[in-house]
Design an enzyme around this catalytic site. Structure first.
Site, PDB file in Angstrom:
ATOM      1  N   GLY A  16     -15.639   2.907   3.667  1.00 35.80           N
ATOM      2  CA  GLY A  16     -14.342   3.563   3.523  1.00 35.80           C
ATOM      3  C   GLY A  16     -13.608   3.219   2.244  1.00 35.80           C
ATOM      4  CD  GLN A  17     -14.668  -0.251  -2.802  1.00 35.99           C
ATOM      5  OE1 GLN A  17     -15.833  -0.499  -2.471  1.00 35.99           O
ATOM      6  NE2 GLN A  17     -14.065  -0.862  -3.810  1.00 35.99           N
ATOM      7  CG  ASN A  43     -12.025  -0.449   3.894  1.00 37.51           C
ATOM      8  OD1 ASN A  43     -12.399  -0.903   4.972  1.00 37.51           O
ATOM      9  ND2 ASN A  43     -10.848   0.133   3.741  1.00 37.51           N
ATOM     10  CG  ASP A  75      -2.057   0.986   1.096  1.00 35.95           C
ATOM     11  OD1 ASP A  75      -3.214   0.540   0.969  1.00 35.95           O
ATOM     12  OD2 ASP A  75      -1.798   2.213   1.089  1.00 35.95           O
ATOM     13  CG  HIS A  98      -8.599  -2.943  -2.430  1.00 39.83           C
ATOM     14  ND1 HIS A  98      -9.504  -2.191  -3.150  1.00 39.83           N
ATOM     15  CD2 HIS A  98      -8.403  -2.277  -1.270  1.00 39.83           C
ATOM     16  CE1 HIS A  98      -9.830  -1.108  -2.455  1.00 39.83           C
ATOM     17  NE2 HIS A  98      -9.181  -1.138  -1.300  1.00 39.83           N
TER      18      HIS A  98
END
Ligand code: AMP
Ligand code: ZN
Length: 112
Positions: free
Chosen positions: A91-92, A85, A30, A98
């Site tokens: 909260g995406q 998420n 990330d 993913h």
């Protein structure tokens, strides 16, 4: 899907720190890590969110891939968190399915 940042990573069109490749699956670091280990696991085909994932076998494969990756990262004994998420309340922010694999520190509950 054109314009999708994770499709571009899967296609090698934008750089990412690739950690593990599987059959139709990719794991990479990330960009904005929230834990000492923070990896993203994606299907290489475009699926917008968990809501759009029609194939339960693919979902199982993604989860097993995350579990195997956690073991390879030596997170399995102390523990880790896998998060998906979904849509705005979840909260995406990137609309390509993913899994987040987070570890290397104790996680809090409830999540924010
Ligand atoms: P989510 O909020 O669940 O949709 O998570 C999207 C994640 O993708 C966030 O943790 C971002 O830091 C991460 N992210 C966004 N763009 C990139 C990129 N180009 N490379 C790696 N991670 C990214
Ligand atoms: Zn995509």
């Amino acid at each position: 899907m054109s314009g999708c940042v994770f499709c571009k990573i899967a296609a090698g069109e934008i750089p990412a720190k690739i950690i593990k490749k599987g059959d139709g699956i990719l794991a990479f670091a990330d960009l904005n890590p929230q834990a000492p280990t923070h990896l993203l696991i994606i299907p290489t085909i475009h699926i917008g969110s968990l809501n759009d994932a029609k194939d339960p076998q693919l979902l199982g494969t993604l989860l097993a891939f995350a579990r195997d990756l956690a073991k390879e990262q030596k997170l399995d004994t102390r523990g880790y968190r896998v998060v998906v998420n979904t849509n705005p309340d979840g909260g995406q922010t990137v609309f390509h399915l993913h899994l987040h694999l987070l570890g290397g520190r104790p996680m809090e509950w409830p999540p924010g």
